[in-house]
Scaffold this active site. Sequence first.
Site, PDB file in Angstrom:
ATOM      1  N   THR A 175      -3.105  10.719   4.870  1.00 55.12           N
ATOM      2  CA  THR A 175      -2.968  11.127   6.271  1.00 55.12           C
ATOM      3  C   THR A 175      -3.983  12.198   6.655  1.00 55.12           C
ATOM      4  OG1 THR A 175      -1.312  12.781   5.758  1.00 55.12           O
ATOM      5  CG2 THR A 175      -0.495  10.579   6.301  1.00 55.12           C
ATOM      6  N   SER A 194       0.857  -1.181   0.000  1.00 50.61           N
ATOM      7  CA  SER A 194       0.000   0.000   0.000  1.00 50.61           C
ATOM      8  C   SER A 194       0.896   1.234   0.000  1.00 50.61           C
ATOM      9  CB  SER A 194      -0.907  -0.015   1.223  1.00 50.61           C
ATOM     10  OG  SER A 194      -0.156  -0.318   2.381  1.00 50.61           O
ATOM     11  N   ALA A 201      -5.255   5.847  21.080  1.00 49.75           N
ATOM     12  CA  ALA A 201      -5.878   5.271  19.880  1.00 49.75           C
ATOM     13  C   ALA A 201      -6.806   4.098  20.206  1.00 49.75           C
ATOM     14  CB  ALA A 201      -4.783   4.829  18.903  1.00 49.75           C
ATOM     15  N   ARG A 233      -4.013   8.069  17.266  1.00 48.02           N
ATOM     16  CA  ARG A 233      -4.195   9.128  18.249  1.00 48.02           C
ATOM     17  C   ARG A 233      -3.830  10.472  17.626  1.00 48.02           C
ATOM     18  NH1 ARG A 233      -0.017  10.290  22.968  1.00 48.02           N
ATOM     19  NH2 ARG A 233       1.026  11.115  21.124  1.00 48.02           N
ATOM     20  N   GLY A 234      -2.684  10.530  16.931  1.00 46.89           N
ATOM     21  CA  GLY A 234      -2.195  11.790  16.371  1.00 46.89           C
ATOM     22  C   GLY A 234      -1.371  12.551  17.391  1.00 46.89           C
ATOM     23  N   ASP A 235      -0.744  13.621  16.927  1.00 47.75           N
ATOM     24  CA  ASP A 235       0.055  14.499  17.800  1.00 47.75           C
ATOM     25  C   ASP A 235      -0.441  15.911  17.593  1.00 47.75           C
ATOM     26  OD1 ASP A 235       2.049  12.667  18.842  1.00 47.75           O
ATOM     27  OD2 ASP A 235       2.727  12.505  16.766  1.00 47.75           O
ATOM     28  N   ALA A 247      -3.592  16.125  12.794  1.00 52.07           N
ATOM     29  CA  ALA A 247      -4.178  16.037  14.135  1.00 52.07           C
ATOM     30  C   ALA A 247      -5.022  17.270  14.412  1.00 52.07           C
ATOM     31  CB  ALA A 247      -3.072  15.901  15.171  1.00 52.07           C
ATOM     32  N   PHE A 278      12.713  13.960  10.195  1.00 48.03           N
ATOM     33  CA  PHE A 278      11.550  13.098  10.471  1.00 48.03           C
ATOM     34  C   PHE A 278      11.870  12.093  11.567  1.00 48.03           C
ATOM     35  CE2 PHE A 278       9.636  13.223   5.909  1.00 48.03           C
ATOM     36  CZ  PHE A 278       9.105  14.466   6.181  1.00 48.03           C
ATOM     37  N   HIS A 325      -6.811   8.295   6.905  1.00 47.82           N
ATOM     38  CA  HIS A 325      -6.368   8.148   8.285  1.00 47.82           C
ATOM     39  C   HIS A 325      -7.337   8.998   9.112  1.00 47.82           C
ATOM     40  CE1 HIS A 325      -1.898   7.058   7.343  1.00 47.82           C
ATOM     41  NE2 HIS A 325      -2.721   6.616   6.396  1.00 47.82           N
ATOM     42  N   GLU A 362       1.192   5.491   0.955  1.00 46.82           N
ATOM     43  CA  GLU A 362       0.604   6.606   1.725  1.00 46.82           C
ATOM     44  C   GLU A 362       0.917   7.965   1.089  1.00 46.82           C
ATOM     45  OE1 GLU A 362       0.979   6.262   6.028  1.00 46.82           O
ATOM     46  OE2 GLU A 362       1.636   8.351   6.088  1.00 46.82           O
ATOM     47  N   HIS A 398       4.083  -1.081   3.482  1.00 44.09           N
ATOM     48  CA  HIS A 398       3.319   0.161   3.337  1.00 44.09           C
ATOM     49  C   HIS A 398       4.344   1.272   3.093  1.00 44.09           C
ATOM     50  CE1 HIS A 398       0.005   3.015   4.237  1.00 44.09           C
ATOM     51  NE2 HIS A 398       0.916   3.719   4.877  1.00 44.09           N
ATOM     52  N   TYR A 420       4.968   0.267  16.655  1.00 46.07           N
ATOM     53  CA  TYR A 420       6.291   0.901  16.770  1.00 46.07           C
ATOM     54  C   TYR A 420       7.364  -0.114  17.153  1.00 46.07           C
ATOM     55  CZ  TYR A 420       3.311   4.937  16.625  1.00 46.07           C
ATOM     56  OH  TYR A 420       2.382   5.855  16.215  1.00 46.07           O
ATOM     57  N   GLN A 460       5.566   2.084  12.191  1.00 47.55           N
ATOM     58  CA  GLN A 460       6.415   3.242  11.927  1.00 47.55           C
ATOM     59  C   GLN A 460       7.590   2.734  11.101  1.00 47.55           C
ATOM     60  OE1 GLN A 460       6.988   6.167  11.200  1.00 47.55           O
ATOM     61  NE2 GLN A 460       6.347   7.044  13.163  1.00 47.55           N
TER      62      GLN A 460
HETATM   63  C1  LIG Z   1       1.241   4.031   9.932  1.00 42.19           C
HETATM   64  C2  LIG Z   1       1.184   5.361  10.631  1.00 42.19           C
HETATM   65  C3  LIG Z   1       0.336   6.355  10.123  1.00 42.19           C
HETATM   66  C4  LIG Z   1       0.232   7.591  10.767  1.00 42.19           C
HETATM   67  N1  LIG Z   1      -0.613   8.544  10.246  1.00 42.19           N
HETATM   68  C5  LIG Z   1      -0.812   9.701  10.922  1.00 42.19           C
HETATM   69  C6  LIG Z   1      -1.775  10.675  10.469  1.00 42.19           C
HETATM   70  O1  LIG Z   1      -2.428  10.490   9.437  1.00 42.19           O
HETATM   71  N2  LIG Z   1      -1.946  11.793  11.187  1.00 42.19           N
HETATM   72  C7  LIG Z   1      -1.240  12.028  12.355  1.00 42.19           C
HETATM   73  O2  LIG Z   1      -1.461  13.070  12.996  1.00 42.19           O
HETATM   74  N3  LIG Z   1      -0.298  11.153  12.799  1.00 42.19           N
HETATM   75  C8  LIG Z   1      -0.079   9.995  12.119  1.00 42.19           C
HETATM   76  N4  LIG Z   1       0.848   9.082  12.583  1.00 42.19           N
HETATM   77  C9  LIG Z   1       1.651   9.410  13.774  1.00 42.19           C
HETATM   78  C10 LIG Z   1       0.914   9.076  15.087  1.00 42.19           C
HETATM   79  O3  LIG Z   1      -0.261   9.826  15.203  1.00 42.19           O
HETATM   80  C11 LIG Z   1       1.862   9.386  16.232  1.00 42.19           C
HETATM   81  O4  LIG Z   1       2.919   8.451  16.248  1.00 42.19           O
HETATM   82  C12 LIG Z   1       1.214   9.512  17.599  1.00 42.19           C
HETATM   83  O5  LIG Z   1       2.159  10.070  18.496  1.00 42.19           O
HETATM   84  C13 LIG Z   1       0.739   8.186  18.204  1.00 42.19           C
HETATM   85  O6  LIG Z   1      -0.368   7.703  17.586  1.00 42.19           O
HETATM   86  P1  LIG Z   1      -0.891   6.215  17.927  1.00 42.19           P
HETATM   87  O7  LIG Z   1      -2.151   6.055  17.200  1.00 42.19           O
HETATM   88  O8  LIG Z   1       0.187   5.247  17.705  1.00 42.19           O
HETATM   89  O9  LIG Z   1      -1.160   6.410  19.497  1.00 42.19           O
HETATM   90  P2  LIG Z   1      -1.396   5.408  20.699  1.00 42.19           P
HETATM   91  O10 LIG Z   1      -1.525   4.008  20.269  1.00 42.19           O
HETATM   92  O11 LIG Z   1      -2.517   6.019  21.475  1.00 42.19           O
HETATM   93  O12 LIG Z   1      -0.040   5.537  21.513  1.00 42.19           O
HETATM   94  C14 LIG Z   1       0.493   6.818  21.871  1.00 42.19           C
HETATM   95  C15 LIG Z   1       1.403   6.688  23.087  1.00 42.19           C
HETATM   96  O13 LIG Z   1       0.619   6.451  24.253  1.00 42.19           O
HETATM   97  C16 LIG Z   1       0.978   5.219  24.870  1.00 42.19           C
HETATM   98  N5  LIG Z   1      -0.284   4.624  25.305  1.00 42.19           N
HETATM   99  C17 LIG Z   1      -1.256   4.096  24.525  1.00 42.19           C
HETATM  100  N6  LIG Z   1      -2.304   3.714  25.262  1.00 42.19           N
HETATM  101  C18 LIG Z   1      -1.989   4.012  26.547  1.00 42.19           C
HETATM  102  C19 LIG Z   1      -2.682   3.880  27.792  1.00 42.19           C
HETATM  103  N7  LIG Z   1      -3.926   3.370  27.839  1.00 42.19           N
HETATM  104  N8  LIG Z   1      -2.052   4.314  28.926  1.00 42.19           N
HETATM  105  C20 LIG Z   1      -0.804   4.842  28.885  1.00 42.19           C
HETATM  106  N9  LIG Z   1      -0.109   5.000  27.735  1.00 42.19           N
HETATM  107  C21 LIG Z   1      -0.695   4.599  26.578  1.00 42.19           C
HETATM  108  C22 LIG Z   1       1.691   4.414  23.807  1.00 42.19           C
HETATM  109  O14 LIG Z   1       2.607   3.496  24.373  1.00 42.19           O
HETATM  110  C23 LIG Z   1       2.379   5.524  23.025  1.00 42.19           C
HETATM  111  O15 LIG Z   1       3.560   5.927  23.681  1.00 42.19           O
HETATM  112  C24 LIG Z   1       1.009   7.851  11.938  1.00 42.19           C
HETATM  113  C25 LIG Z   1       1.893   6.864  12.422  1.00 42.19           C
HETATM  114  C26 LIG Z   1       1.979   5.626  11.784  1.00 42.19           C
HETATM  115  C27 LIG Z   1       2.933   4.589  12.304  1.00 42.19           C
END
Ligand SMILES: Cc1cc2nc3c(=O)[nH]c(=O)nc-3n(C[C@H](O)[C@H](O)[C@H](O)COP(=O)(O)OP(=O)(O)OC[C@H]3O[C@@H](n4cnc5c(N)ncnc54)[C@H](O)[C@@H]3O)c2cc1C
Length: 275
Positions: free
Chosen positions: A40, A7, A114, A98-100, A43, A207, A68, A9, A257, A136, A167
Amino acid sequence: MKTPNFSIEFFPPKTAEGTEKLRATRAKLAELKPKYFSVTFGAGGTTQQGTLDTVTEIRKEGHDAAPHLSCIGGTRESIRGILDEFKAHDIHRLVALRGDMPSGYGMGGEFRYANELVEFIRAETGDWFHIEVAAYPEMHPQARSPQDDLNSFVRKMQAGANAAITQYFYNADAYFRFVEEANKAGVTAPIVAGIMPITNSTQLQRFSEMCGAEIPRWIRLKLSSYGDDSASIKAFGLDVVTAMCERLLAGGAPGLHFYSLNQAAATTAIWQRLV
Ligand SMILES: Cc1cc2nc3c(=O)[nH]c(=O)nc-3n(C[C@H](O)[C@H](O)[C@H](O)COP(=O)(O)OP(=O)(O)OC[C@H]3O[C@@H](n4cnc5c(N)ncnc54)[C@H](O)[C@@H]3O)c2cc1C
């Protein structure tokens, strides 16, 4: 070799020129017949319309496409509205994150992680969407420990995700180890390897610092030894990334991907060497 799933992106373009350029990129990449394209999502919903417009355009061209969706800063109501819109466009797959938040913004919103988004999507829409989440292999930069991060990943899968995309990384062992540990923790869904082609050393370094992906010392030193010699950087990057993809596929990775950064050349070159 059996053609693996792959796939590609994109990010949603911000200008008319970017939109035109992405159309040309897409036309080239569509020739490789990826399983789907993904787009993508900024956030806080900053690219919401651009994401949907790009996905809709790709689908009109006859290709599958997944938006996304990041939940940080969002409310149940705002996310429900976005899901309704995806459904109205007959979109059946998405990448849930989740996003940043951009620096300077508070976290806000009604979702912290997430896994809460995945749970919400399943509760609201049942099995309508094929959901992919992020993984990750080298640990998410905010995680307390690799084990905590793995636990969070497992929680996210158990909330109802169908598959994961990692990632990017340049160390295949980190990927294999992560998959093994996830399998041991009960995750049987596919964990697709995220691949970042190497074309520009400054950009890659920037990055990687942001997202916590390690550039191994030997790769970093080689890249810096090429200075501004972009042709050598690209040739070296092509060799290194293709060799890693071969190893990943031979070791059982269910798919690749590609983070294309809206460019066709590097993904195409790697793919042509693989098939
Ligand atoms: C394939 C891919 C596509 C992406 N696309 C986008 C995009 O389109 N837009 C964007 O803004 N960003 C995108 N990102 C980046 C991503 O949003 C960031 O890496 C973000 O910081 C974490 O998102 P996540 O969904 O992995 O979060 P989560 O899975 O929520 O994890 C975030 C952090 O919180 C911790 N955590 C999770 N759950 C808990 C809990 N219950 N208690 C305590 N700690 C917890 C995890 O260990 C991690 O450190 C992408 C990343 C990847 C790998």
